[in-house]
Design a protein around this motif. Structure first.
Motif, PDB file in Angstrom:
ATOM      1  N   HIS A 500      57.501  -7.531  11.369  1.00 38.60           N
ATOM      2  CA  HIS A 500      56.320  -8.315  11.719  1.00 38.60           C
ATOM      3  C   HIS A 500      56.317  -8.683  13.204  1.00 38.60           C
ATOM      4  N   SER A 504      53.248  -7.544  15.597  1.00 39.59           N
ATOM      5  CA  SER A 504      52.496  -8.566  16.335  1.00 39.59           C
ATOM      6  C   SER A 504      52.341  -8.203  17.814  1.00 39.59           C
ATOM      7  N   VAL A 528      59.115  -9.609   5.642  1.00 39.81           N
ATOM      8  CA  VAL A 528      57.676  -9.376   5.616  1.00 39.81           C
ATOM      9  C   VAL A 528      57.257  -8.965   4.214  1.00 39.81           C
ATOM     10  N   SER A 529      56.239  -9.588   3.720  1.00 39.76           N
ATOM     11  CA  SER A 529      55.709  -9.241   2.401  1.00 39.76           C
ATOM     12  C   SER A 529      54.914  -7.953   2.492  1.00 39.76           C
ATOM     13  N   ASP A 531      52.262  -7.240   1.026  1.00 36.24           N
ATOM     14  CA  ASP A 531      50.824  -7.540   1.018  1.00 36.24           C
ATOM     15  C   ASP A 531      50.268  -7.681   2.430  1.00 36.24           C
ATOM     16  N   SER A 532      51.136  -7.987   3.383  1.00 37.74           N
ATOM     17  CA  SER A 532      50.663  -8.227   4.747  1.00 37.74           C
ATOM     18  C   SER A 532      50.634  -6.963   5.593  1.00 37.74           C
ATOM     19  N   SER A 534      49.435  -2.835   6.036  1.00 34.56           N
ATOM     20  CA  SER A 534      48.588  -1.719   5.629  1.00 34.56           C
ATOM     21  C   SER A 534      49.251  -0.418   6.066  1.00 34.56           C
ATOM     22  N   LEU A 553      49.448  -4.875  10.614  1.00 39.46           N
ATOM     23  CA  LEU A 553      49.340  -6.116   9.858  1.00 39.46           C
ATOM     24  C   LEU A 553      47.909  -6.284   9.370  1.00 39.46           C
ATOM     25  N   THR A 554      47.746  -6.758   8.149  1.00 37.66           N
ATOM     26  CA  THR A 554      46.405  -6.948   7.597  1.00 37.66           C
ATOM     27  C   THR A 554      45.823  -8.306   7.960  1.00 37.66           C
ATOM     28  N   HIS A 555      46.660  -9.222   8.431  1.00 35.28           N
ATOM     29  CA  HIS A 555      46.148 -10.539   8.848  1.00 35.28           C
ATOM     30  C   HIS A 555      47.047 -11.124   9.911  1.00 35.28           C
TER      31      HIS A 555
END
Length: 555
Positions: A500, A504, A528-529, A531-532, A534, A553-555
């Motif tokens: 992550h 970033s 890092v999950s 879900d976060s 892509s 990262l998706t968010h």
């Protein structure tokens, strides 16, 4: 009538015995095996592809350590094999080659590592050809026996040894000096004691060859016993032993500046059952040792047959050697005894730390073993056509070695071409779709990215790694490498990152991975999950399970 026929036959025998082989024919015969070596090398090299796509270890290690000795006036911090002669040799070829290119060595080597590795390999093959030809010619001047020369030359083709010729590794230098060593042994055996009045010269030359060999790879030290038993008096043996140690430290000079680390490394190798000091804390794991010997026997059965014959000859020699014999036959017996000790110790080493390349000295000594045993048999049971029979035996041995090598070349090159074809799809995709951002993930010893090889090789330059970091960042910016044992990514400067943190800093990353049967998400550090993140698969090589993906990262 009978008298006339007998007279004619006697004249024919006299003419035949006085017949001398023309020089052009000798040169042609001595050139057959070296020329054949070039052909086989070309086939292997063509079927191999780029070094970073086939093997990074140790090619890129020697490549960058060669740059280190050029940039630091021979200073080096690499002593793993110890491997110093190979580092110096690689550095020398790099320096000469760089004179013909319009760029500083360090920068050019980082930009074009494969070009320099190919240069080192091409020089190596021509050096091998030179040693084979002129070693054979030198030996022929001593023995006047062309079949002995051809037998020794065939050493390069024993079993699978020839595949080392297409690589850049410690075995490259070992091949050079093992051939020289074999030529030295046979030359010394065929030298009369009257001619060899100054035995100190022979002792020093043996010590020089052995010093370079052990400085390249210390596991070849069992060869020490062959000259030790060949040399005839205590003074020569002391000179040989002393100079062998001296030459080892001269050609492995980084060891002198890291004696404590080298001692700990050697101690760890001796006291642990695995390779490189790994495994259980026992000198030998008996179940593994027995299994390794079984594997070795199944692969190199002929070595154990020769070992049995050698032991029979040695036991017989205890009763026969001290009869009135020539200096030649005594030397042959001593060489067999030394070679037998060498085979036994080398077999124990391979049984303890199983790696087939450790058996290289023994495999290359098979033709020498044929030479020694043949001379023992003829010496013990001389007969009218003994010399002819010996020549036929040598010729058959050469033919059998070449036939076995031919089968190996066919099988191995088919496998190599198939692997190169499969991996070639990935390499072609990478070449046709260049990207400014790559995150390379691979724990194996090959990778389609040459920067992975550079990163891996630079780790073994140790304290001199700082030489490369600036150019790494300049030529290959934004590269990150996953390290399993740390469960994180690192950059050229060995700064550690979680995924992550990298994401970033960049909008998206190009990710390469080739873990069979698992998805990329399985290898993301747990910080890092999934879900976060892509993941978009942009290339998938189903034949090699290699995947290129864009991640963000998706968010």
């Amino acid at each position: 009538m009978k008298k006339i026929i007998k007279t004619k036959l006697n004249k024919f025998r006299i003419r035949f015995r006085s017949f001398s082989v023309p020089c052009w024919l000798i040169n042609m015969l001595l050139g057959i095996i070296p020329l054949f070596l070039i052909l086989v090398w070309f086939i292997f090299r063509d079927s191999q592809g780029p070094y970073h796509n086939k093997m990074m270890d140790p090619e890129y290690i020697y490549l960058l350590n060669g740059v280190v000795v050029n940039e630091n006036h021979l200073k080096s911090d690499f002593y793993d094999c110890p491997g110093t002669p190979m580092v110096l040799y690689t550095g020398f070829v790099e320096r000469i080659f760089s004179l013909f290119r319009n760029a500083p060595l360090l920068e050019d080597c980082i930009q074009n590592p494969e070009t320099y590795l190919n240069a080192v390999n091409i020089v190596s093959i021509f050096l091998l050809v030179f040693i084979l030809y002129y070693g054979g010619y030198f030996l022929y001047n001593r023995t006047k026996d062309i079949f002995t020369c051809l037998l020794v030359q065939s050493s390069i083709f024993a079993f699978d040894i020839v595949h080392y010729t297409s690589r850049v590794l410690a075995e490259t230098v070992i091949l050079f000096f093992l051939l020289i060593f074999i030529f030295q042994v046979i030359y010394y055996i065929n030298t009369n004691s009257e001619e060899n009045g100054n035995k100190s010269n022979a002792a020093v030359m043996f010590a020089l060859t052995l010093g370079i060999l052990t400085a390249t790879k210390i596991s070849v030290f069992p060869l020490f016993f062959i000259p030790l038993l060949l040399l005839k008096n205590t003074r020569s043996r002391l000179i040989y032993s002393g100079f062998a140690v001296l030459f080892f430290f001269i050609f492995a000079y980084p060891v002198l500046f890291n004696l404590n680390s080298f001692y700990k490394w050697m101690k760890s190798i001796f006291l642990h059952s695995g390779r490189y000091g790994s495994g259980d804390n026992v000198i030998i794991s008996l179940p593994d040792f027995i299994q390794n010997l079984k594997t070795l026997f199944n692969m190199y059965r002929i070595v154990f047959y020769f070992l049995s014959l050698n032991l029979i000859v040695i036991v017989g020699g205890l009763f026969l050697k001290y009869r009135e014999k020539s200096s030649f036959s005594n030397k042959v017996y001593d060489a067999i005894a030394g070679l037998t000790i060498c085979i036994i110790i080398q077999t124990i080493i391979v049984g303890k730390h199983f790696a087939l390349h450790y058996y290289l000295p023994v495999i290359m000594m098979i033709p020498l073993n044929v030479y020694l045993l043949s001379n023992v048999l003829i010496d013990q049971w001389p007969f009218r056509y003994a010399k002819t029979v010996k020549d036929v035996v040598f010729l058959i041995a050469v033919i059998l070695i070449m036939m076995a090598m031919h089968r190996y070349v066919i099988v191995d090159t088919r496998i190599r071409y198939d692997i190169m074809r499969k991996r070639g799809k990935t390499i072609n995709y990478i070449r046709n779709h260049p990207s400014d951002m790559s995150l390379v993930f691979n724990s194996e010893a090959w990778n389609p990215y040459q920067e992975m090889g550079l990163w891996f090789g630079s780790l073994f330059t140790r304290k001199y790694r700082t030489l490369f970091i600036e150019k790494f960042n300049e030529i290959y910016p934004n590269r990150y490498f996953y390290v399993d044992q740390w469960d994180c990514f690192i950059d050229w400067e060995n700064n550690r990152y979680r995924l992550h943190e990298i994401l970033s800093r960049h909008d998206s990353l190009l990710f390469f991975y080739n873990r069979t049967g698992k998805d990329f998400i399985d290898f993301i550090p747990t910080a890092v999950s999934s879900d976060s993140i892509s993941q978009d698969i942009i290339f998938n090589n189903n034949e090699t399970n290699e995947i290129m993906a864009k991640i963000r990262l998706t968010h």
